[in-house]
Scaffold this motif. Sequence first.
Motif, mmCIF file in Angstrom:
data_model
loop_
_atom_site.group_PDB
_atom_site.id
_atom_site.type_symbol
_atom_site.label_atom_id
_atom_site.label_comp_id
_atom_site.label_asym_id
_atom_site.label_seq_id
_atom_site.Cartn_x
_atom_site.Cartn_y
_atom_site.Cartn_z
ATOM 1 N N ARG A 1 -1.832 14.615 -1.068
ATOM 2 C CA ARG A 1 -1.155 15.135 -2.255
ATOM 3 C C ARG A 1 -0.326 14.023 -2.871
ATOM 4 N NH1 ARG A 1 -3.739 18.825 -1.100
ATOM 5 N NH2 ARG A 1 -3.311 21.065 -1.011
ATOM 6 N N TRP A 2 -0.143 14.086 -4.185
ATOM 7 C CA TRP A 2 0.743 13.123 -4.868
ATOM 8 C C TRP A 2 2.131 13.262 -4.258
ATOM 9 C CZ3 TRP A 2 -0.361 9.657 -8.750
ATOM 10 C CH2 TRP A 2 0.732 9.059 -9.377
ATOM 11 N N SER A 3 2.698 12.154 -3.816
ATOM 12 C CA SER A 3 3.990 12.287 -3.131
ATOM 13 C C SER A 3 4.939 11.154 -3.475
ATOM 14 C CB SER A 3 3.767 12.374 -1.621
ATOM 15 O OG SER A 3 3.058 11.238 -1.170
ATOM 16 N N ALA A 4 5.030 10.859 -4.786
ATOM 17 C CA ALA A 4 6.000 9.826 -5.194
ATOM 18 C C ALA A 4 7.403 10.339 -4.960
ATOM 19 C CB ALA A 4 5.804 9.522 -6.678
ATOM 20 N N VAL A 5 8.261 9.470 -4.416
ATOM 21 C CA VAL A 5 9.652 9.898 -4.184
ATOM 22 C C VAL A 5 10.597 9.193 -5.159
ATOM 23 C CG1 VAL A 5 9.628 10.742 -1.817
ATOM 24 C CG2 VAL A 5 9.670 8.254 -2.261
ATOM 25 N N LEU B 1 0.842 -1.202 0.000
ATOM 26 C CA LEU B 1 0.000 0.000 0.000
ATOM 27 C C LEU B 1 0.875 1.249 0.000
ATOM 28 C CD1 LEU B 1 -2.998 -0.743 2.392
ATOM 29 C CD2 LEU B 1 -2.981 -0.588 -0.096
ATOM 30 N N LYS B 2 1.991 1.163 0.694
ATOM 31 C CA LYS B 2 2.901 2.307 0.750
ATOM 32 C C LYS B 2 3.372 2.711 -0.650
ATOM 33 C CE LYS B 2 6.545 3.796 3.757
ATOM 34 N NZ LYS B 2 7.941 3.505 3.704
ATOM 35 N N GLU B 3 3.527 1.710 -1.501
ATOM 36 C CA GLU B 3 4.009 1.997 -2.854
ATOM 37 C C GLU B 3 2.918 2.566 -3.770
ATOM 38 O OE1 GLU B 3 7.224 -1.178 -4.260
ATOM 39 O OE2 GLU B 3 5.629 -2.118 -3.076
ATOM 40 N N ILE B 4 1.670 2.283 -3.433
ATOM 41 C CA ILE B 4 0.621 2.683 -4.388
ATOM 42 C C ILE B 4 -0.329 3.768 -3.875
ATOM 43 C CG2 ILE B 4 0.676 0.427 -5.568
ATOM 44 C CD1 ILE B 4 -2.008 -0.212 -4.145
ATOM 45 N N CYS B 5 -0.236 4.104 -2.595
ATOM 46 C CA CYS B 5 -1.158 5.108 -2.051
ATOM 47 C C CYS B 5 -0.414 6.356 -1.597
ATOM 48 C CB CYS B 5 -1.911 4.555 -0.831
ATOM 49 S SG CYS B 5 -2.859 3.096 -1.171
ATOM 50 N N TYR B 6 -0.952 7.486 -1.946
ATOM 51 C CA TYR B 6 -0.463 8.764 -1.418
ATOM 52 C C TYR B 6 -1.648 9.379 -0.693
ATOM 53 C CZ TYR B 6 2.540 7.810 -5.440
ATOM 54 O OH TYR B 6 3.337 7.206 -6.368
ATOM 55 N N TYR B 7 -1.371 10.225 0.262
ATOM 56 C CA TYR B 7 -2.459 10.835 1.023
ATOM 57 C C TYR B 7 -2.414 12.344 0.890
ATOM 58 C CZ TYR B 7 -3.026 6.125 2.668
ATOM 59 O OH TYR B 7 -3.232 4.764 2.699
#
Length: 187
Positions: free
Chosen positions: A183-187, A175-181
């Motif tokens: 705001r979009w927050s891909a690192v 879930l950590k890899e596919i969910c942001y809360y």
Amino acid sequence: MDLFEAIKTRRSIRKFLEKPVEDEKLQAILEAVRMAPSWANFQCWRLLIVKEKGTRDKISDLSYVESFFSPMGYKSNPSKKALAEAPVVIVLCANPARSGVLWGQNYYLTDAGIAAQNLMLAARAQWLGTVFVGVFEEDKVRSLLDIPASIRIVGLFPVGYPREEKTVGPQRKTLKEICYYERWSAV
Ligand SMILES: Cc1cc2nc3c(=O)[nH]c(=O)nc-3n(C[C@H](O)[C@H](O)[C@H](O)COP(=O)(O)O)c2cc1C
């Protein structure tokens, strides 16, 4: 079977027993598709149910697309045999003209995708197996089954009793890899 149990334990099934699928179970699968949500409730999907062995064999032969599989080193579609082996193949079609297009997104594929998931979960809930087969010679399957040119074939679903109970499948991202809360927050 509980819905979450069906979601968790559904696997792509590619080996089937010869045992026929009972009519009421097949009807329950079709009914699950019928109840799926769709763009403006247009219900753009159409289902073609194929039981004839000769036709299933021909569909199976059309499930290899060289330009798709050969770069990956595949000699065949992993589901090729399944299409001939399962007693029923459901051909999931959709009419793109009977769904929405917005900002370049074609929602007939979304409609058909939701229908497909209902189909697969309804199969699983009744201890039947299936697999979404998306790679096949669309034009050739279309002409084999007299499907009009305006209709797209989205997927083929061999349906039957699994030859083995398969509960382990390819790993999913966390879930950590596919969910942001928030705001979009891909690192
Ligand atoms: C749109 C779509 C197309 C697919 N096409 C094929 C296919 O042509 N052949 C095949 O063997 N599996 C196909 N699959 C099955 C996927 O490989 C499978 O769902 C994925 O590896 C996850 O495994 P699982 O279904 O057992 O959880 C397809 C799945 C989807 C959703």
